[in-house]
Design a protein around this motif. Structure first.
Motif, PDB file in Angstrom:
ATOM      1  N   ARG A   1      57.707  10.219  56.233  1.00  0.00           N
ATOM      2  CA  ARG A   1      59.129  10.096  57.552  1.00  0.00           C
ATOM      3  C   ARG A   1      59.324  10.583  57.915  1.00  0.00           C
ATOM      4  N   THR A   2      60.409  11.388  57.441  1.00  0.00           N
ATOM      5  CA  THR A   2      60.477  12.913  58.462  1.00  0.00           C
ATOM      6  C   THR A   2      60.117  14.260  58.238  1.00  0.00           C
ATOM      7  N   GLY A   3      58.600  14.583  57.837  1.00  0.00           N
ATOM      8  CA  GLY A   3      58.928  16.368  57.453  1.00  0.00           C
ATOM      9  C   GLY A   3      59.308  16.908  56.852  1.00  0.00           C
ATOM     10  N   THR A   4      60.480  16.897  56.115  1.00  0.00           N
ATOM     11  CA  THR A   4      61.286  17.318  55.537  1.00  0.00           C
ATOM     12  C   THR A   4      61.084  16.832  53.997  1.00  0.00           C
ATOM     13  N   TYR A   5      61.672  18.123  53.755  1.00  0.00           N
ATOM     14  CA  TYR A   5      62.219  17.875  52.456  1.00  0.00           C
ATOM     15  C   TYR A   5      63.662  17.618  52.245  1.00  0.00           C
ATOM     16  N   PRO A   6      64.310  17.207  50.876  1.00  0.00           N
ATOM     17  CA  PRO A   6      65.647  17.505  50.099  1.00  0.00           C
ATOM     18  C   PRO A   6      66.423  18.340  49.839  1.00  0.00           C
ATOM     19  N   ALA A   7      66.084  19.524  50.200  1.00  0.00           N
ATOM     20  CA  ALA A   7      66.288  21.203  49.818  1.00  0.00           C
ATOM     21  C   ALA A   7      66.480  21.974  50.988  1.00  0.00           C
ATOM     22  N   VAL A   8      67.118  23.249  50.775  1.00  0.00           N
ATOM     23  CA  VAL A   8      67.084  24.514  52.106  1.00  0.00           C
ATOM     24  C   VAL A   8      65.869  24.821  51.920  1.00  0.00           C
ATOM     25  N   PRO A   9      64.960  25.082  53.017  1.00  0.00           N
ATOM     26  CA  PRO A   9      64.092  25.566  52.810  1.00  0.00           C
ATOM     27  C   PRO A   9      64.036  27.093  53.314  1.00  0.00           C
ATOM     28  N   THR A  10      62.690  27.903  52.535  1.00  0.00           N
ATOM     29  CA  THR A  10      62.987  29.150  52.643  1.00  0.00           C
ATOM     30  C   THR A  10      61.926  29.740  52.921  1.00  0.00           C
ATOM     31  N   VAL A  11      61.203  30.742  53.542  1.00  0.00           N
ATOM     32  CA  VAL A  11      60.402  31.596  53.884  1.00  0.00           C
ATOM     33  C   VAL A  11      60.196  32.343  53.085  1.00  0.00           C
ATOM     34  N   PRO A  12      59.353  32.689  51.726  1.00  0.00           N
ATOM     35  CA  PRO A  12      59.557  34.094  50.619  1.00  0.00           C
ATOM     36  C   PRO A  12      58.683  34.906  51.276  1.00  0.00           C
ATOM     37  N   PRO A  13      59.405  36.550  51.495  1.00  0.00           N
ATOM     38  CA  PRO A  13      58.873  37.013  52.244  1.00  0.00           C
ATOM     39  C   PRO A  13      57.299  37.330  51.695  1.00  0.00           C
ATOM     40  N   ARG A  14      56.071  38.083  52.439  1.00  0.00           N
ATOM     41  CA  ARG A  14      55.188  38.313  52.316  1.00  0.00           C
ATOM     42  C   ARG A  14      54.516  39.682  51.749  1.00  0.00           C
ATOM     43  N   ARG A  15      54.753  40.054  50.819  1.00  0.00           N
ATOM     44  CA  ARG A  15      54.095  41.372  50.134  1.00  0.00           C
ATOM     45  C   ARG A  15      52.901  41.923  50.803  1.00  0.00           C
ATOM     46  N   PRO A  16      52.476  43.063  50.900  1.00  0.00           N
ATOM     47  CA  PRO A  16      51.405  43.755  51.235  1.00  0.00           C
ATOM     48  C   PRO A  16      50.384  43.846  50.269  1.00  0.00           C
ATOM     49  N   TRP A  17      50.406  43.544  48.712  1.00  0.00           N
ATOM     50  CA  TRP A  17      50.004  44.901  48.059  1.00  0.00           C
ATOM     51  C   TRP A  17      48.544  43.329  48.653  1.00  0.00           C
ATOM     52  N   THR A  18      48.586  41.941  48.781  1.00  0.00           N
ATOM     53  CA  THR A  18      47.030  41.743  48.502  1.00  0.00           C
ATOM     54  C   THR A  18      46.489  41.975  50.031  1.00  0.00           C
ATOM     55  N   LEU A  19      46.466  42.704  50.657  1.00  0.00           N
ATOM     56  CA  LEU A  19      46.186  43.123  52.032  1.00  0.00           C
ATOM     57  C   LEU A  19      45.285  44.809  51.857  1.00  0.00           C
ATOM     58  N   LEU A  20      46.446  45.604  51.134  1.00  0.00           N
ATOM     59  CA  LEU A  20      45.681  46.611  50.432  1.00  0.00           C
ATOM     60  C   LEU A  20      44.751  46.590  49.619  1.00  0.00           C
ATOM     61  N   ASN A  21      45.121  45.663  48.698  1.00  0.00           N
ATOM     62  CA  ASN A  21      43.943  45.389  47.748  1.00  0.00           C
ATOM     63  C   ASN A  21      42.527  45.539  48.022  1.00  0.00           C
ATOM     64  N   TRP A  22      42.910  44.662  48.935  1.00  0.00           N
ATOM     65  CA  TRP A  22      40.779  44.439  50.058  1.00  0.00           C
ATOM     66  C   TRP A  22      41.185  45.479  50.485  1.00  0.00           C
ATOM     67  N   LEU A  23      41.657  45.769  51.658  1.00  0.00           N
ATOM     68  CA  LEU A  23      41.577  47.716  52.201  1.00  0.00           C
ATOM     69  C   LEU A  23      40.928  48.599  51.607  1.00  0.00           C
ATOM     70  N   PHE A  24      41.940  48.485  50.249  1.00  0.00           N
ATOM     71  CA  PHE A  24      40.650  49.537  49.005  1.00  0.00           C
ATOM     72  C   PHE A  24      39.279  49.601  49.045  1.00  0.00           C
ATOM     73  N   TRP A  25      39.235  47.598  48.485  1.00  0.00           N
ATOM     74  CA  TRP A  25      37.774  47.851  48.428  1.00  0.00           C
ATOM     75  C   TRP A  25      36.721  47.193  49.365  1.00  0.00           C
ATOM     76  N   ALA A  26      37.058  47.064  50.485  1.00  0.00           N
ATOM     77  CA  ALA A  26      36.999  46.896  51.802  1.00  0.00           C
ATOM     78  C   ALA A  26      35.947  48.551  51.686  1.00  0.00           C
ATOM     79  N   LEU A  27      36.850  49.371  51.913  1.00  0.00           N
ATOM     80  CA  LEU A  27      36.574  50.740  52.467  1.00  0.00           C
ATOM     81  C   LEU A  27      35.719  50.857  51.103  1.00  0.00           C
TER      82      LEU A  27
END
Length: 343
Positions: free
Chosen positions: A286-312
């Motif tokens: 109905r409203t497009g939101t939830y009854p709480a405070v919105p927060t965007v948890p910071p994205r950590r670099p480790w998933t990308l670094l792990n993938w780049l390691f295996w890619a190389l």
């Protein structure tokens, strides 16, 4: 479409991503096999090592969601509880309406540093599946056959084994047991009517036995139950193929913390919880939101670094092999190589 978006949609890129995931996953499974010698010597060291090895696999999936598709995830929660996430063991209840529910659950785990140690209640058949299934086996994941008479003893024992786990972990559970469809919902509500239970509009009837046993067995090590309700903006229905094609979605995740006060009343508590989840879902539509405070948890670099390691590590020998095959001038060899890669 920009050049980056065009490349993300190309089949050759998808092949390379799958190649990296499959080969690295099998290598990690092979390493995990050798860690078994540690179990009788130092069980806790075995567990810590396998948490890191499992992260190398599961984080590649999260990388696709976070960095490849660029999907945003806004967390709606009580600020007082936010600082506890990742610092305590918890049972996380997830709704099961979308194809990438599990991936968003893993993303939630990754943002708070518990992806490698996260647990699930999974079908026994998945334990035979290479890479993910074998990874879960070494993580002491709880597998079940969905026949409670046969499962109860095994499930209880495996849950009790987690009481001395050396890492903080979240136990992710889909209480509905299967993904929501209109046909399944109709059948589920017929069961609810037959049992005299309140009907739900946006969820299937929760299965209470597995949840109750999980709470009872982990009562001394789990600090809270996180109820999470996931939705996507603009009524989008995201898919794994969409993520692989680099399509960006925006997820909204509502998380609230609670603990069943009485172990014997887990069933009643869970049914009440799903009635409340239905109300939150109604409010979101109905409203497009939830009854709480919105927060965007910071994205950590480790998933990308792990993938780049295996890619190389893995793409260099692949391209070197391909160049050698091209130089050989054998069309049969090239055709055979292409066939194997596509398969």
């Amino acid at each position: 479409m920009d050049i980056v978006g065009f490349l993300k949609s190309q089949f050759i890129c998808h092949l390379l991503i799958c190649y990296i995931f499959i080969v690295s996953g099998l290598i990690i499974n092979f390493i995990q096999l050798f860690t078994l010698i540690l179990w009788p010597i130092n069980k806790q060291l075995f567990r810590k090592i396998n948490c890191r090895l499992a992260y190398c696999i599961s984080s590649q999936m999260v990388m696709l969601l976070e960095w490849w598709s660029g999907t945003d995830c806004t967390l709606y929660t009580d600020p007082e509880n936010y600082h506890k996430y990742g610092k305590e063991n918890a049972i996380v209840i997830l709704n099961h309406n979308f194809e990438i529910d599990f991936l968003c659950g893993w993303n939630f785990c990754e943002r708070f540093g518990v992806l490698g140690s996260s647990k699930v209640l999974a079908k026994k058949e998945l334990s035979y599946m290479p890479i993910i299934g074998w990874m879960w086996y070494f993580l002491e994941i709880v597998f079940c056959k969905r026949k409670w008479e046969e499962d109860r003893k095994t499930v209880v024992q495996k849950l009790l084994n987690l009481r001395d786990y050396p890492e903080n972990f979240w136990f992710l559970i889909h209480c509905e047991g299967t993904r929501f469809t209109e046909q399944k919902h109709q059948i589920s509500m017929q069961v609810a009517e037959a049992k005299g239970l309140p009907k739900l509009k946006y969820h299937l009837l929760p299965r209470t036995k597995g949840f109750a046993v999980t709470v009872q067995c982990l009562r001394n090590v789990v600090s809270a139950v996180y109820d999470s309700t996931l939705n996507f903006r603009n009524n989008e229905n995201p898919t794994l193929l969409g993520v692989l094609n680099g399509k960006k979605y925006h997820a909204d995740l509502y998380v609230r913390q609670d603990v069943p006060e009485d172990e014997q009343e887990c069933s009643t508590w869970l049914h009440k919880l799903y009635q409340e989840k239905d109300a939150f879902q109604e409010e979101y539509y109905r409203t497009g939101t939830y009854p709480a405070v919105p927060t965007v948890p910071p994205r950590r670099p480790w998933t990308l670094l792990n993938w780049l390691f295996w890619a190389l590590l893995l793409l260099y020998p692949l391209f070197k092999l391909l160049i050698n095959m091209i130089n050989s001038g054998s069309s049969l060899t090239l055709a055979s190589f292409a066939f194997v890669i596509i398969i």
